[in-house]
Design an enzyme around this catalytic site. Structure first.
Site, PDB file in Angstrom:
ATOM      1  N   VAL A 278      -6.538   4.752  -8.669  1.00 54.11           N
ATOM      2  CA  VAL A 278      -5.616   5.091  -7.584  1.00 54.11           C
ATOM      3  C   VAL A 278      -6.012   4.348  -6.307  1.00 54.11           C
ATOM      4  O   VAL A 278      -5.165   3.834  -5.569  1.00 54.11           O
ATOM      5  CB  VAL A 278      -5.595   6.610  -7.344  1.00 54.11           C
ATOM      6  CG1 VAL A 278      -4.799   6.953  -6.089  1.00 54.11           C
ATOM      7  CG2 VAL A 278      -5.021   7.324  -8.551  1.00 54.11           C
ATOM      8  N   ALA A 279      -7.311   4.259  -6.044  1.00 55.84           N
ATOM      9  CA  ALA A 279      -7.792   3.579  -4.841  1.00 55.84           C
ATOM     10  C   ALA A 279      -7.495   2.087  -4.878  1.00 55.84           C
ATOM     11  O   ALA A 279      -7.254   1.461  -3.843  1.00 55.84           O
ATOM     12  CB  ALA A 279      -9.290   3.805  -4.687  1.00 55.84           C
ATOM     13  N   ILE A 281      -4.959   0.592  -6.038  1.00 59.62           N
ATOM     14  CA  ILE A 281      -3.553   0.271  -5.781  1.00 59.62           C
ATOM     15  C   ILE A 281      -3.262   0.456  -4.294  1.00 59.62           C
ATOM     16  O   ILE A 281      -3.431   1.553  -3.761  1.00 59.62           O
ATOM     17  CB  ILE A 281      -2.629   1.180  -6.616  1.00 59.62           C
ATOM     18  CG1 ILE A 281      -2.848   0.914  -8.103  1.00 59.62           C
ATOM     19  CG2 ILE A 281      -1.163   0.948  -6.243  1.00 59.62           C
ATOM     20  CD1 ILE A 281      -2.137   1.876  -9.010  1.00 59.62           C
ATOM     21  N   GLU A 283      -1.234   1.556  -1.974  1.00 57.96           N
ATOM     22  CA  GLU A 283       0.041   2.257  -1.867  1.00 57.96           C
ATOM     23  C   GLU A 283       0.702   2.074  -0.500  1.00 57.96           C
ATOM     24  O   GLU A 283       1.900   2.276  -0.336  1.00 57.96           O
ATOM     25  CB  GLU A 283      -0.126   3.758  -2.159  1.00 57.96           C
ATOM     26  CG  GLU A 283      -0.924   4.536  -1.133  1.00 57.96           C
ATOM     27  CD  GLU A 283      -2.415   4.539  -1.464  1.00 57.96           C
ATOM     28  OE1 GLU A 283      -3.142   5.323  -0.864  1.00 57.96           O
ATOM     29  OE2 GLU A 283      -2.827   3.756  -2.328  1.00 57.96           O
ATOM     30  N   ASP A 325      25.870 -25.760   9.542  1.00 55.84           N
ATOM     31  CA  ASP A 325      27.195 -26.200   9.961  1.00 55.84           C
ATOM     32  C   ASP A 325      27.048 -26.947  11.291  1.00 55.84           C
ATOM     33  O   ASP A 325      26.084 -26.716  12.029  1.00 55.84           O
ATOM     34  CB  ASP A 325      28.101 -24.975  10.131  1.00 55.84           C
ATOM     35  CG  ASP A 325      29.539 -25.344  10.414  1.00 55.84           C
ATOM     36  OD1 ASP A 325      29.989 -26.379   9.893  1.00 55.84           O
ATOM     37  OD2 ASP A 325      30.201 -24.615  11.159  1.00 55.84           O
ATOM     38  N   ASP A 616      30.467 -20.059   8.760  1.00 53.16           N
ATOM     39  CA  ASP A 616      31.279 -19.111   9.525  1.00 53.16           C
ATOM     40  C   ASP A 616      32.589 -18.757   8.834  1.00 53.16           C
ATOM     41  O   ASP A 616      33.245 -17.793   9.209  1.00 53.16           O
ATOM     42  CB  ASP A 616      31.595 -19.660  10.920  1.00 53.16           C
ATOM     43  CG  ASP A 616      32.293 -21.021  10.868  1.00 53.16           C
ATOM     44  OD1 ASP A 616      32.562 -21.512   9.753  1.00 53.16           O
ATOM     45  OD2 ASP A 616      32.551 -21.597  11.942  1.00 53.16           O
ATOM     46  N   ASP A 620      32.519 -20.531   3.206  1.00 59.06           N
ATOM     47  CA  ASP A 620      31.052 -20.556   3.186  1.00 59.06           C
ATOM     48  C   ASP A 620      30.454 -19.366   2.440  1.00 59.06           C
ATOM     49  O   ASP A 620      29.261 -19.373   2.134  1.00 59.06           O
ATOM     50  CB  ASP A 620      30.510 -20.548   4.622  1.00 59.06           C
ATOM     51  CG  ASP A 620      30.946 -21.761   5.415  1.00 59.06           C
ATOM     52  OD1 ASP A 620      30.924 -22.861   4.850  1.00 59.06           O
ATOM     53  OD2 ASP A 620      31.314 -21.610   6.593  1.00 59.06           O
ATOM     54  N   ASN A 710      -9.799   5.654   0.668  1.00 57.11           N
ATOM     55  CA  ASN A 710      -8.501   5.045   0.388  1.00 57.11           C
ATOM     56  C   ASN A 710      -7.446   5.532   1.386  1.00 57.11           C
ATOM     57  O   ASN A 710      -6.592   4.766   1.859  1.00 57.11           O
ATOM     58  CB  ASN A 710      -8.075   5.407  -1.044  1.00 57.11           C
ATOM     59  CG  ASN A 710      -6.833   4.667  -1.474  1.00 57.11           C
ATOM     60  OD1 ASN A 710      -6.730   3.462  -1.297  1.00 57.11           O
ATOM     61  ND2 ASN A 710      -5.885   5.388  -2.050  1.00 57.11           N
TER      62      ASN A 710
END
Length: 883
Positions: A278-279, A281, A283, A325, A616, A620, A710
């Site tokens: 878990v640590a 990863i 998160e 453009d 524009d 396009d 963590n």
């Protein structure tokens, strides 16, 4: 079918369209045969499915699994944090996609609810959806064209086609048959297209295509079929998540197995392995990404760049090509007089003498009077000048020289006129003039010169030399100028016959006027900045190739000797393989069709490039959607273009894109810094647990220690890195290679060696403390690991610059997070009721001093590494390219 090649009679015959229009019965039959004149949509995804799709990303799946595991082992705070992050990201992604689905709705809204058609000789108002092929359609100024129409009659008809073709000025329409089968849409002057607007005059024609068979329908089909490409960040994070998941599983298995072999309790080792997984990863990574992108988007709005889809913020930093453009983006979208020719020489408009109080019949004053008087532009009560862009330019040029149109008209009132006609390409006005009358005629130089008998000079009128005039015209045109001729004729009496044959013959040429939509002042600087940043700017326009070449050279997109402007017609003749070989060497395109814009984007992407495309118009939209970053014009852009784009320019300025690129690069740098910091820190935790058994030491940390570190080190300090200011060289280095790993440029090596250093420092502290008989050895290891990571977060703020040169106060959120983490860590040691929770014991002053000293080693080591990098960069014979 190329309807522009067919005569009016052939068109009527092919479609069974009598001049008086279809009968109601026949119109109904065709409506059933061809279907409603509407743009059909593919079946949209449900709102629920759009929301579920946000959870398909591999990194999100890994996080959800981590949340489940964390909850299983009692890490409720970690589980809650992960769930909040995952849901927040899903909501943001859902909102972005929901808005993108509105592109087709905006496309459908371009049609008017009703149209005027002939039915059995009677003009009738019908719903646009009821217009069928063969209907005779009547149009006037302000109408939106309801279908693709072959023009059968037109009176001074001009149509604004910029949304479809990219042509900046209204197009003069004509009824004659055009024989060239390869004419691009912008040059099919006898055709009107669905969704364009009648700007001036009136006309009628036969509807030749409706619904999805129109040019607008073709673009709608392309827009529906074209899938958006994933952003560089999404691709890199997906690969990162996959590799991380595999690594975490391997580490869990090894740590669990080694613990069992050394006789550790199976349940303890299971919890340790899972806690370590878990640590490992990060998160907080999705939160850091989201916050970084949101902060960047907020800053870009202040710089006139509105971000519609958050990942586009970072994508800008990966761009290798900007396909822009011309009109309004690289130029001012405002015609202005650049040069004039009179009395045998060419003058820049700024050099042109003012009329003064001299002879009005001299070349310069007379030319200015012609520009002001033979002109239908007018100033509104609010001070704005409105009218045809060319006439507005003439009005403004004369006014800038002190000859206001309003004052000139008051002195020399208009008493007659021969309106402009696209067939003869001339316009004349007659004015009272010093007891007599004068007529001014302006128009195309080749036509006007044939109506002139002499030319006005300072010495009087002299015979006209047509070859000389044509040479001057060709030279001005080669510079990309739109050239108009101005001629005069004096009359003793007001002409009674106001026909073109009477008024527009026997003229005296005054001079030539060269006009252009000039480049923005900042465009050349922005192009230079692009090139210094390793980005290739490319111009794509619907204008004439000569105009495109002139603008491209003036702003530095094209240099002398480089490959010239490539036209849409040339592209259509090129085999795909040959075009893909040449695409990286073309600097400018002119007169391109919508599918060709899309083809340019795809060809560059096939060559491994990351493409930003500006646009524009409706034409396009497919290219904007397909591009890695689609940039729509906020001022002149259509709703369709804006809904298809990732970013909208609020000022339609190319320089704004370049500034946004710098912001995108900064954002990716900060995301990379977070990964560099958190993965090195997580690596330190893994090495500490993994290596201790090999030195004959007990498990150095408990699961609660791993989860706490963590929580406090990955959270606020990591998020604060998202607010790090840009590094000084952000726009002087080349773009990241499109296939480059997120671990490139030594990031992977940094994670390994810093993690190993943390691991050895913790294990060394553990071994010394056990040898010294210190009962608090586990608390000391716990503190060394936590504070080492705080030293690391301060040092990774820059790849090369010292933190002391950056200044500790230059990122106040990070300094605050550092102090808060330090306080929280001390609380776990010295607050009595937290000791049993975290399995810690208060350290003596000496023990705390040792942990602080050992922890600072990581900070010092990373600063030394940066010092070595700086010295290598400045060493003789070592260029920045080698760094």
């Amino acid at each position: 079918m190329n309807w522009h090649q067919k005569s009016i009679e052939q068109t009527r015959e092919a479609l069974g369209s009598p001049p008086g229009g279809l009968s109601p019965e026949e119109a109904q039959r065709r409506l059933e045969e061809y279907g409603p004149n509407e743009l059909r949509e593919r079946k949209p995804r449900t709102v629920f499915m759009m929301f579920l799709d946000q959870f398909k990303d591999f990194m999100i799946i890994v996080l959800i699994l981590a949340a489940v595991v964390s909850g299983f082992i009692g890490g409720v705070s970690d589980t809650a944090a992960i769930i909040v992050i995952v849901v927040l990201n899903a909501v943001i992604g859902f909102v972005q996609e929901y808005r993108a689905e509105r592109a087709m709705a905006a496309l459908k809204q371009m049609a008017e609810p009703s149209a005027t058609v002939m039915r059995e000789g009677m003009a009738r108002e019908v719903q646009v959806s009821e217009v069928v092929p063969g209907d005779v359609v009547h149009l006037e100024a302000g109408n939106i064209v309801p279908a693709d129409v072959r023009l059968t009659e037109g009176v001074q008809l001009k149509v604004q086609e910029a949304a479809l073709t990219g042509e900046s000025a209204p197009v003069d329409k004509e009824t004659r048959t055009l024989r060239d089968p390869s004419l691009p849409l912008g040059d099919r002057r006898n055709m009107l297209y669905k969704g364009t607007t009648v700007a001036y005059g009136r006309g009628a024609g036969v509807a030749v295509a409706t619904g999805m068979q129109t040019e607008l329908g073709r673009i709608a089909s392309m827009l529906q079929e074209e899938e958006e490409v994933r952003t560089p960040l999404q691709k890199r994070l997906a690969r990162f998540g996959q590799k991380l998941a595999v690594a975490v599983l391997v580490i869990c298995a090894v740590v669990f197995a080694v613990g069992l072999l050394r006789g550790q309790p199976a349940f303890l080792m299971l919890l340790t392995a899972i806690s370590l997984a878990v640590a490992a990863i990060p998160e907080a990574l999705p939160a850091v990404v989201t916050i970084s992108l949101a902060l960047g988007a907020k800053k870009m709005v202040r710089q006139n760049a509105l971000i519609r889809k958050l990942p586009a913020v970072e994508t800008l930093g990966s761009v290798t090509y900007i396909c822009s453009d011309k009109t309004g983006t690289l130029t001012l979208n405002r015609m202005s007089v650049e040069e004039v020719y009179a009395d045998g020489r060419v003058w820049r408009i700024a050099e042109l003498p003012a009329p003064g109080g001299g002879d009005r019949d001299a070349p310069w004053p007379l030319l200015l009077h012609g520009m002001a008087l033979s002109n239908d532009a007018r100033r509104t009560a609010g001070g704005a000048v409105i009218g045809d862009p060319t006439e507005v330019a003439l009005h403004n040029a004369a006014g800038a020289k002190g000859l206001a149109k309003e004052e000139a008209e008051a002195a020399f009132g208009r008493v007659g006129e021969v309106p402009f006609d696209s067939e003869r390409k001339l316009m004349s006005t007659v004015h009272a003039w010093d007891g007599g009358f004068v007529s001014f005629t302006k128009g195309a130089v080749d036509v006007l010169s044939g109506r002139c008998v002499d030319v006005l000079t300072a010495e009087g009128r002299v015979p006209l030399d047509p070859e000389k005039i044509h040479r001057v015209n060709d030279r001005m045109a080669a510079d990309g100028l739109r050239v108009l001729g101005m001629a005069v004729r004096w009359w003793d009496e007001r002409p009674g016959d106001m026909s073109s044959e009477n008024v527009e013959n026997g003229l005296t040429l005054i001079g030539l006027v060269g006009l252009m939509d000039p480049p923005r002042e900042e465009a050349a600087r922005a192009v230079d900045l692009c090139k210094s940043a390793g980005i290739r700017p490319v111009m794509i326009t619907g204008d004439h190739p000569i105009t495109a070449r002139a603008i491209a050279r003036r702003i530095g997109i094209m240099r002398e000797g480089e490959e010239g402007v490539t036209t849409g017609r040339e592209l259509s003749r090129l085999p795909l393989e040959e075009f893909e070989q040449r695409v990286e060497h073309i600097q400018a395109y002119a007169r391109v069709a919508p599918e060709q814009k899309l083809g340019i984007v795809k060809a560059l992407q096939e060559r491994g490039q990351f493409v930003a495309m500006t646009g524009d118009g409706v034409n396009d939209a497919p290219a904007l959607k397909r591009a890695d970053i689609g940039v729509a014009m906020g001022v002149t852009g259509t709703d369709v273009a804006k809904e298809s784009a990732h970013m909208v320019l609020l000022d339609d300025n190319f320089a704004t894109i370049v500034r946004a690129v710098g912001e995108g690069r900064k954002i990716f740098d900060n995301i990379r810094k977070f990964i560099k910091y958190t993965m090195a820190s997580n690596s330190g935790e893994i090495w500490t647990i993994f290596l201790a058994p090999f030195f004959g030491l007990p498990v150095p940390l408990l699961p609660i220690h791993i989860l706490w570190i963590n929580l406090v080190t990955d959270g606020l300090p990591g998020l604060a890195l998202a607010m790090e200011p840009a590094e000084k060289d952000v726009m002087s280095r080349p773009p990241r290679h499109p296939q480059e790993s997120i671990f490139a440029h030594g990031l992977g090596f940094f994670i390994v060696w810093v993690g190993l250093l943390m691991g050895f420092l913790c294990i060394g502290t553990q071994a010394w403390a056990i040898e010294a008989g210190t009962a608090h050895w586990q608390t000391m290891v716990f503190t060394v690991l936590c504070l080492s990571q705080m030293g690391n977060v301060l040092a990774v703020r820059s790849e090369t610059e010292s933190v002391f040169r950056q200044g500790l106060l230059s990122n106040m959120p990070l300094l605050g997070a550092f102090v808060l983490t330090l306080v929280l860590q001390m609380a776990t040691i010295y607050v009595p009721f937290l000791n049993p929770v975290f399995k810690t014991e208060p350290l003596t002053a000496g023990e705390l001093g040792i942990t602080l000293g050992v922890s600072s080693v990581v900070f010092v080591a990373v600063e030394v590494e940066k010092l070595i990098k700086r010295r290598r960069r400045t060493a003789p014979g070592v260029g920045s390219a080698s760094v």
